[in-house]
Enzyme design. Structure first.
Site, PDB file in Angstrom:
ATOM      1  N   ASP A  85      47.102 -61.496  26.719  1.00  0.00           N
ATOM      2  CA  ASP A  85      45.838 -62.040  27.199  1.00  0.00           C
ATOM      3  C   ASP A  85      45.353 -63.066  26.166  1.00  0.00           C
ATOM      4  O   ASP A  85      45.839 -63.104  25.034  1.00  0.00           O
ATOM      5  CB  ASP A  85      44.817 -60.902  27.383  1.00  0.00           C
ATOM      6  CG  ASP A  85      43.666 -61.303  28.305  1.00  0.00           C
ATOM      7  OD1 ASP A  85      43.567 -62.494  28.657  1.00  0.00           O
ATOM      8  OD2 ASP A  85      42.859 -60.415  28.661  1.00  0.00           O
ATOM      9  N   ASP A 122      40.642 -68.462  30.403  1.00  0.00           N
ATOM     10  CA  ASP A 122      39.809 -68.522  31.614  1.00  0.00           C
ATOM     11  C   ASP A 122      38.370 -68.166  31.251  1.00  0.00           C
ATOM     12  O   ASP A 122      38.100 -67.687  30.148  1.00  0.00           O
ATOM     13  CB  ASP A 122      40.354 -67.562  32.685  1.00  0.00           C
ATOM     14  CG  ASP A 122      40.443 -66.125  32.195  1.00  0.00           C
ATOM     15  OD1 ASP A 122      40.940 -65.921  31.064  1.00  0.00           O
ATOM     16  OD2 ASP A 122      40.010 -65.203  32.913  1.00  0.00           O
ATOM     17  N   ALA A 193      37.464 -60.345  35.715  1.00  0.00           N
ATOM     18  CA  ALA A 193      36.059 -59.941  35.620  1.00  0.00           C
ATOM     19  C   ALA A 193      35.652 -58.885  36.651  1.00  0.00           C
ATOM     20  O   ALA A 193      34.538 -58.883  37.157  1.00  0.00           O
ATOM     21  CB  ALA A 193      35.145 -61.171  35.724  1.00  0.00           C
ATOM     22  N   CYS A 276      47.774 -30.097  35.052  1.00  0.00           N
ATOM     23  CA  CYS A 276      48.718 -31.200  34.956  1.00  0.00           C
ATOM     24  C   CYS A 276      50.031 -30.669  34.400  1.00  0.00           C
ATOM     25  O   CYS A 276      50.035 -29.791  33.544  1.00  0.00           O
ATOM     26  CB  CYS A 276      48.147 -32.282  34.041  1.00  0.00           C
ATOM     27  SG  CYS A 276      49.323 -33.572  33.607  1.00  0.00           S
ATOM     28  N   CYS A 278      52.315 -32.542  32.802  1.00  0.00           N
ATOM     29  CA  CYS A 278      52.929 -33.431  31.811  1.00  0.00           C
ATOM     30  C   CYS A 278      53.227 -32.678  30.510  1.00  0.00           C
ATOM     31  O   CYS A 278      52.727 -31.577  30.286  1.00  0.00           O
ATOM     32  CB  CYS A 278      52.079 -34.688  31.585  1.00  0.00           C
ATOM     33  SG  CYS A 278      50.872 -34.601  30.261  1.00  0.00           S
ATOM     34  N   CYS A 281      50.293 -31.303  28.502  1.00  0.00           N
ATOM     35  CA  CYS A 281      49.397 -30.294  29.091  1.00  0.00           C
ATOM     36  C   CYS A 281      50.033 -28.924  29.252  1.00  0.00           C
ATOM     37  O   CYS A 281      49.330 -27.919  29.270  1.00  0.00           O
ATOM     38  CB  CYS A 281      48.888 -30.782  30.445  1.00  0.00           C
ATOM     39  SG  CYS A 281      47.883 -32.267  30.268  1.00  0.00           S
TER      40      CYS A 281
END
Ligand code: GUN
Ligand code: ZN
Length: 474
Positions: A85, A122, A193, A276, A278, A281
């Site tokens: 960015d 931008d 934005a 969860c 994963c 977890c």
């Protein structure tokens, strides 16, 4: 240069392959935001990441990035695609007096550090800005994009280019900004934005904004939704045609002890058990997750949701997933309704045939819109029976809410073979009766009788006013 190929489509969403400099990313894809000066997550599941070239330009990793390339400052051993960015976000938060860099300078720096996709400077306009402000920012953004295209045309080794789409909450300006970006000829088109729309849960306005931007872009344009990092919006955002997402949220939420799920966010301290599967977890409890573990869970659950969304597109049941997700929060339901308001647009993108249709309460689906549009293909006899009951004798048309009338021989074909509840809800009946209305207005000379099981819908009265006979079957 880049190539984008679309491999599967559902609603306005797609699964695609984005090729950049010898690397391929399967989209929709999640790009973790990496700040080279802060905690770096486990990127083993990431094919693509995003980092901020302005932070690198002005920070401690400047020299290393120039010498060894941006990939070396993103994470050890990371070999995927890197998007950078510009300083636009800093500029919009801290003001442009504080951001001491020009468009050409930051674009030149992004090329020097070997980014794969660079972003010009931008001018992000927040939601609800004054129209003149939004117009001015759209014009400046377009000039910066054109300057970027020209600058990079002069180099054989230039990165691919992001062309951000601005326009605040003005749909016509979003469309104009998108058209200008697309005409300039970039590689990826980020919708900018929109972070305040998401943090304020304005999902209806988010849907309008993306659909407006899509109108100005070609169907072959990869679209990035800037700053969308919560898994609960992925399905909805993909359904309106977003292909890339970036998540700083996984870490920002973790700093506040917030645990992400595909349905929303909970305070991790409130959880006795973790819902969860994963690696973080399993076997842990909420009060034991520190910042790093929580950030990693948030990232894991985001990646898992993105895999689920891609599979839903491939299977043709993305809209069922969108409905499920959007019933988790009333503000997401606004997003679902707004998607319904764009059903004619969605219909133009949606593949005409899929394997299944599960009706889950939202009648404004492309399949239903398409069926109603095609009612003009039906030829009616002088005396036509439309029945919501069983087919028999007399060659009737069938009525299966939310669909309008159709001939018996189509009953087993997609989408009329949809799975629908035995007892239709009011919205589905309304949609089916609209179909009957359209049939009647297309065939003003026909006599139509409608058999129904005793519905009490106001549209029945208006059908009777139009000369339709209604009968209740036992
Ligand atoms: N990050 C979040 N929103 C934006 C935006 O509008 N422009 C840029 N360049 N970065 C962003
Ligand atoms: Zn987890």
């Amino acid at each position: 240069m880049s190539r984008f190929e679309i491999d599967a489509k559902d609603a306005m969403g797609r699964v695609g392959s984005l090729e950049l400099g010898g690397r391929t990313v399967t989209t929709p894809a999640l790009m973790p935001v990496v700040n080279p000066h802060l905690h770096k997550p486990d990127l083993s599941e990431a094919d693509i990441v995003i980092t901020n070239s302005y932070i690198i330009y002005t920070g401690d990793s400047h020299d290393e990035a120039v010498k060894d390339g941006v990939r070396s400052v993103v994470g050890e051993g990371f070999d995927g695609v890197v998007v950078t960015d510009s300083g636009s976000y800093q500029m919009s938060v801290y003001g442009d007096d504080e951001v001491d860099v020009s468009n050409r300078e930051i674009l030149g720096f992004q090329r020097r550090i070997g980014t794969d996709i660079a972003t010009p400077l931008d001018v992000p306009t927040p939601p609800d800005a004054a129209r003149e402000t939004a117009e001015g920012d759209v014009e400046t953004t377009a000039e910066r994009v054109r300057e970027a295209v020209e600058l990079y045309e002069g180099y054989g080794d230039a990165p691919a280019l992001n062309a951000p789409v601005q326009g605040s909450t003005y749909d016509d300006l979003r469309e104009r900004s998108a058209r200008e970006a697309y005409t300039a000829g970039a590689d990826v088109y980020p919708v900018g934005a929109v972070v305040p729309l998401m943090s304020d849960y304005r999902f209806g306005d988010l849907v309008d904004t993306v659909v407006a931007a899509k109108r100005g872009l070609g169907a072959d344009a990869p679209v990035h939704l800037f700053g969308a990092g919560h898994p609960m919006v992925f399905a909805l955002a993909v359904a309106v045609g977003c292909d890339l997402f970036d998540s700083a949220a996984y870490a920002l939420y973790a700093e506040e002890g917030r645990y992400m799920t595909p349905e929303g966010t909970v305070q991790v301290d409130d959880l006795d058990e973790l819902p969860c599967a994963c690696s973080v977890c399993r076997g842990a409890s909420g009060d034991k997750l520190g910042f790093e573990a929580l950030a990693q869970h948030n990232l894991n659950v985001s990646f898992a949701e993105m895999r689920r969304v891609r599979e839903a597109v491939r299977a043709g049941n993305l809209l069922e997933l969108v409905e499920t997700r959007c019933r988790a929060h009333p503000d997401l339901l606004d997003g679902l309704r707004r998607l319904g308001a764009h059903a004619e647009t969605v219909e133009r993108y949606d593949p005409a045939s899929k394997s299944s249709f599960f009706y889950l309460g939202n009648p404004r689906r492309p399949e239903v819109v398409r069926h109603h549009q095609r009612l003009d293909r039906l030829e009616l006899g002088d005396d036509t029976l439309v029945t919501a009951g069983r087919a028999r004798g007399r060659d009737p048309l069938l009525l299966r809410p939310p669909f309008g009338p159709f001939p018996l021989e189509l009953a087993e074909t997609y989408p009329l073979n949809a799975e629908t509840p035995e007892d239709p809800d009011d919205d589905a009946v309304d949609s089916a009766l609209r179909g009957v209305e359209r049939l009647v207005s297309l065939n003003p000379d026909a006599t139509v009788t409608l058999e129904h099981p005793g519905w009490t819908h106001p549209r029945l009265d208006s059908l009777r006013d139009k000369g339709v006979r209604t009968e209740v079957y036992g």
